[in-house]
Scaffold this motif. Structure first.
Motif, PDB file in Angstrom:
ATOM      1  N   ASP A 115       0.827  -1.207   0.000  1.00 22.58           N
ATOM      2  CA  ASP A 115       0.000   0.000   0.000  1.00 22.58           C
ATOM      3  C   ASP A 115       0.864   1.261   0.000  1.00 22.58           C
ATOM      4  OD1 ASP A 115      -2.279  -1.539   0.009  1.00 22.58           O
ATOM      5  OD2 ASP A 115      -2.657  -1.307   2.166  1.00 22.58           O
ATOM      6  N   ALA A 116       1.988   1.224   0.730  1.00 22.94           N
ATOM      7  CA  ALA A 116       2.866   2.393   0.793  1.00 22.94           C
ATOM      8  C   ALA A 116       3.477   2.696  -0.570  1.00 22.94           C
ATOM      9  CB  ALA A 116       3.973   2.168   1.824  1.00 22.94           C
ATOM     10  N   VAL A 117       3.905   1.653  -1.278  1.00 21.13           N
ATOM     11  CA  VAL A 117       4.460   1.847  -2.623  1.00 21.13           C
ATOM     12  C   VAL A 117       3.398   2.429  -3.552  1.00 21.13           C
ATOM     13  CG1 VAL A 117       5.249   0.600  -4.677  1.00 21.13           C
ATOM     14  CG2 VAL A 117       6.290   0.130  -2.448  1.00 21.13           C
ATOM     15  N   SER A 118       2.177   1.918  -3.446  1.00 18.65           N
ATOM     16  CA  SER A 118       1.084   2.419  -4.295  1.00 18.65           C
ATOM     17  C   SER A 118       0.730   3.868  -3.970  1.00 18.65           C
ATOM     18  CB  SER A 118      -0.157   1.544  -4.119  1.00 18.65           C
ATOM     19  OG  SER A 118       0.074   0.227  -4.564  1.00 18.65           O
ATOM     20  N   GLU A 119       0.896   4.242  -2.706  1.00 16.54           N
ATOM     21  CA  GLU A 119       0.546   5.597  -2.281  1.00 16.54           C
ATOM     22  C   GLU A 119       1.628   6.613  -2.617  1.00 16.54           C
ATOM     23  OE1 GLU A 119      -1.405   8.848  -0.551  1.00 16.54           O
ATOM     24  OE2 GLU A 119      -2.186   6.847  -0.992  1.00 16.54           O
ATOM     25  N   TYR A 120       2.873   6.272  -2.382  1.00 14.16           N
ATOM     26  CA  TYR A 120       3.940   7.268  -2.486  1.00 14.16           C
ATOM     27  C   TYR A 120       4.740   7.194  -3.781  1.00 14.16           C
ATOM     28  CZ  TYR A 120       2.910   8.186   2.392  1.00 14.16           C
ATOM     29  OH  TYR A 120       2.268   8.520   3.556  1.00 14.16           O
ATOM     30  N   LEU A 121       4.958   5.999  -4.308  1.00 15.74           N
ATOM     31  CA  LEU A 121       5.759   5.900  -5.533  1.00 15.74           C
ATOM     32  C   LEU A 121       4.863   5.992  -6.759  1.00 15.74           C
ATOM     33  CD1 LEU A 121       8.467   3.237  -4.654  1.00 15.74           C
ATOM     34  CD2 LEU A 121       8.497   5.717  -4.369  1.00 15.74           C
ATOM     35  N   VAL A 122       4.076   7.038  -6.770  1.00 13.67           N
ATOM     36  CA  VAL A 122       3.164   7.351  -7.870  1.00 13.67           C
ATOM     37  C   VAL A 122       3.527   8.738  -8.375  1.00 13.67           C
ATOM     38  CG1 VAL A 122       0.768   7.757  -8.528  1.00 13.67           C
ATOM     39  CG2 VAL A 122       1.318   5.938  -6.919  1.00 13.67           C
ATOM     40  N   ARG A 123       3.686   8.854  -9.667  1.00 19.50           N
ATOM     41  CA  ARG A 123       4.111  10.128 -10.259  1.00 19.50           C
ATOM     42  C   ARG A 123       3.091  11.221 -10.009  1.00 19.50           C
ATOM     43  NH1 ARG A 123       6.332  14.162 -11.188  1.00 19.50           N
ATOM     44  NH2 ARG A 123       7.308  14.877 -13.102  1.00 19.50           N
ATOM     45  N   ARG A 124       3.532  12.332  -9.443  1.00 21.09           N
ATOM     46  CA  ARG A 124       2.687  13.510  -9.246  1.00 21.09           C
ATOM     47  C   ARG A 124       2.858  14.464 -10.428  1.00 21.09           C
ATOM     48  NH1 ARG A 124       0.737  10.531  -5.070  1.00 21.09           N
ATOM     49  NH2 ARG A 124       2.020  10.614  -3.207  1.00 21.09           N
ATOM     50  N   GLY A 126       3.808  17.969 -12.128  1.00 18.31           N
ATOM     51  CA  GLY A 126       4.703  19.096 -11.877  1.00 18.31           C
ATOM     52  C   GLY A 126       5.887  18.711 -11.018  1.00 18.31           C
ATOM     53  N   ASP A 127       6.593  19.719 -10.513  1.00 26.49           N
ATOM     54  CA  ASP A 127       7.710  19.489  -9.591  1.00 26.49           C
ATOM     55  C   ASP A 127       7.143  19.287  -8.193  1.00 26.49           C
ATOM     56  OD1 ASP A 127       9.925  19.621 -11.313  1.00 26.49           O
ATOM     57  OD2 ASP A 127       9.848  21.804 -11.320  1.00 26.49           O
ATOM     58  N   VAL A 128       7.470  18.174  -7.567  1.00 29.13           N
ATOM     59  CA  VAL A 128       6.930  17.829  -6.254  1.00 29.13           C
ATOM     60  C   VAL A 128       8.071  17.390  -5.347  1.00 29.13           C
ATOM     61  CG1 VAL A 128       5.365  16.315  -4.981  1.00 29.13           C
ATOM     62  CG2 VAL A 128       4.722  17.113  -7.258  1.00 29.13           C
ATOM     63  N   HIS A 129       8.026  17.846  -4.104  1.00 28.55           N
ATOM     64  CA  HIS A 129       9.027  17.484  -3.103  1.00 28.55           C
ATOM     65  C   HIS A 129       8.304  16.994  -1.851  1.00 28.55           C
ATOM     66  CE1 HIS A 129      12.384  19.547  -5.261  1.00 28.55           C
ATOM     67  NE2 HIS A 129      11.382  20.284  -5.715  1.00 28.55           N
ATOM     68  N   GLU A 130       8.456  15.709  -1.538  1.00 29.48           N
ATOM     69  CA  GLU A 130       7.800  15.125  -0.376  1.00 29.48           C
ATOM     70  C   GLU A 130       8.843  14.541   0.578  1.00 29.48           C
ATOM     71  OE1 GLU A 130       3.548  13.437  -1.612  1.00 29.48           O
ATOM     72  OE2 GLU A 130       5.162  12.465  -2.728  1.00 29.48           O
ATOM     73  N   LEU A 131       8.620  14.753   1.861  1.00 31.53           N
ATOM     74  CA  LEU A 131       9.500  14.230   2.902  1.00 31.53           C
ATOM     75  C   LEU A 131       8.764  13.148   3.675  1.00 31.53           C
ATOM     76  CD1 LEU A 131      11.963  14.216   4.835  1.00 31.53           C
ATOM     77  CD2 LEU A 131      10.926  16.184   6.003  1.00 31.53           C
ATOM     78  N   LEU A 132       9.380  11.961   3.802  1.00 31.55           N
ATOM     79  CA  LEU A 132       8.836  10.857   4.574  1.00 31.55           C
ATOM     80  C   LEU A 132       9.800  10.550   5.715  1.00 31.55           C
ATOM     81  CD1 LEU A 132       7.187  10.658   1.931  1.00 31.55           C
ATOM     82  CD2 LEU A 132       7.438   8.187   2.046  1.00 31.55           C
ATOM     83  N   ILE A 133       9.332  10.725   6.948  1.00 32.39           N
ATOM     84  CA  ILE A 133      10.132  10.430   8.138  1.00 32.39           C
ATOM     85  C   ILE A 133       9.643   9.098   8.684  1.00 32.39           C
ATOM     86  CG2 ILE A 133      10.782  11.191  10.453  1.00 32.39           C
ATOM     87  CD1 ILE A 133      10.226  14.086   9.462  1.00 32.39           C
ATOM     88  N   THR A 134      10.491   8.092   8.622  1.00 32.05           N
ATOM     89  CA  THR A 134      10.014   6.741   8.896  1.00 32.05           C
ATOM     90  C   THR A 134      11.123   5.902   9.514  1.00 32.05           C
ATOM     91  OG1 THR A 134       8.909   4.838   7.862  1.00 32.05           O
ATOM     92  CG2 THR A 134      10.408   6.104   6.456  1.00 32.05           C
TER      93      THR A 134
END
Length: 200
Positions: A115-124, A126-134
């Motif tokens: 589920d995490a791969v499906s949620e986060y490793l999906v192309r957004r 424009g230019d997108v910068h996301e931070l995941l603290i895990t």
């Protein structure tokens, strides 16, 4: 147009050396979190997500204190987990690790990371910068997935507390590894969470 994901392992927590699962950050952990925030201060972050566990949530709060434009949000997809058990390809040396891991825990971890791969490793767009603290295992799974390595290889990928891993994807291209466990922002005495032989 590029989608960047910055993967950060939480800071060291007070109970880490006593075998306890979670707890508030140690003094070193708080400093690690502050230095991660400094390192990311020039990044136009669009979103910050963190594991609900205390050590990751507190790391996110410290980052937000130093980067007031961000509003961290918890995500159950970033909980610490074990995403696989022993497989026919897994070296026997890793078998003792799985001795205390139940089949139910492995099933839950596998489902969570899918589920995490499906949620986060999906192309957004424009230019997108996301931070995941895990957590170490979660970051290792993302890296293994991006590199299309065999499933068991996540066990060979380790991040220090406050280590920075960066992956990115340009439109029409596969995910790319930009940096792995970058510790340039941490002085030697704050480089914790790796096997001792890896800290020299």
């Amino acid at each position: 147009m590029t989608h960047f994901i910055y993967l950060v392992r939480h800071g060291e927590h007070q109970d880490a050396q006593h075998g306890l699962h979670d707890g508030p950050l140690s003094a070193r952990g708080r400093r690690q979190a502050s230095l991660v925030a400094d390192r990311l201060s020039g990044v136009p972050l669009d979103a910050v997500w963190h594991s609900p566990l205390e050590r990751a949530a507190q790391t996110a709060r410290i980052v937000a204190e130093r980067l007031p434009a961000v509003s961290p949000e918890p995500s159950a997809l970033l909980f610490d987990c074990v995403p696989t058990g022993m497989t026919p390809e897994t070296p026997a040396a890793f078998e003792p690790f799985f001795g205390s891991i139940t089949e139910a825990e492995v099933d839950a971890g596998r489902a969570q990371m899918a589920d995490a791969v499906s949620e986060y490793l999906v192309r957004r767009q424009g230019d997108v910068h996301e931070l995941l603290i895990t957590h170490n295992f979660v970051i290792a799974w993302f890296v293994r997935h991006v590199l299309q390595a065999p499933e068991w290889r996540w066990m060979t990928l380790n991040q220090a507390h406050g280590g920075l891993t960066v992956i990115s994807q340009k439109h029409g291209r596969p995910w790319t590894m930009n940096a792995f466990n970058d510790l340039a922002h941490l002085p030697f005495e704050l480089r914790t969470g790796l096997p001792e032989q890896s800290l020299v």
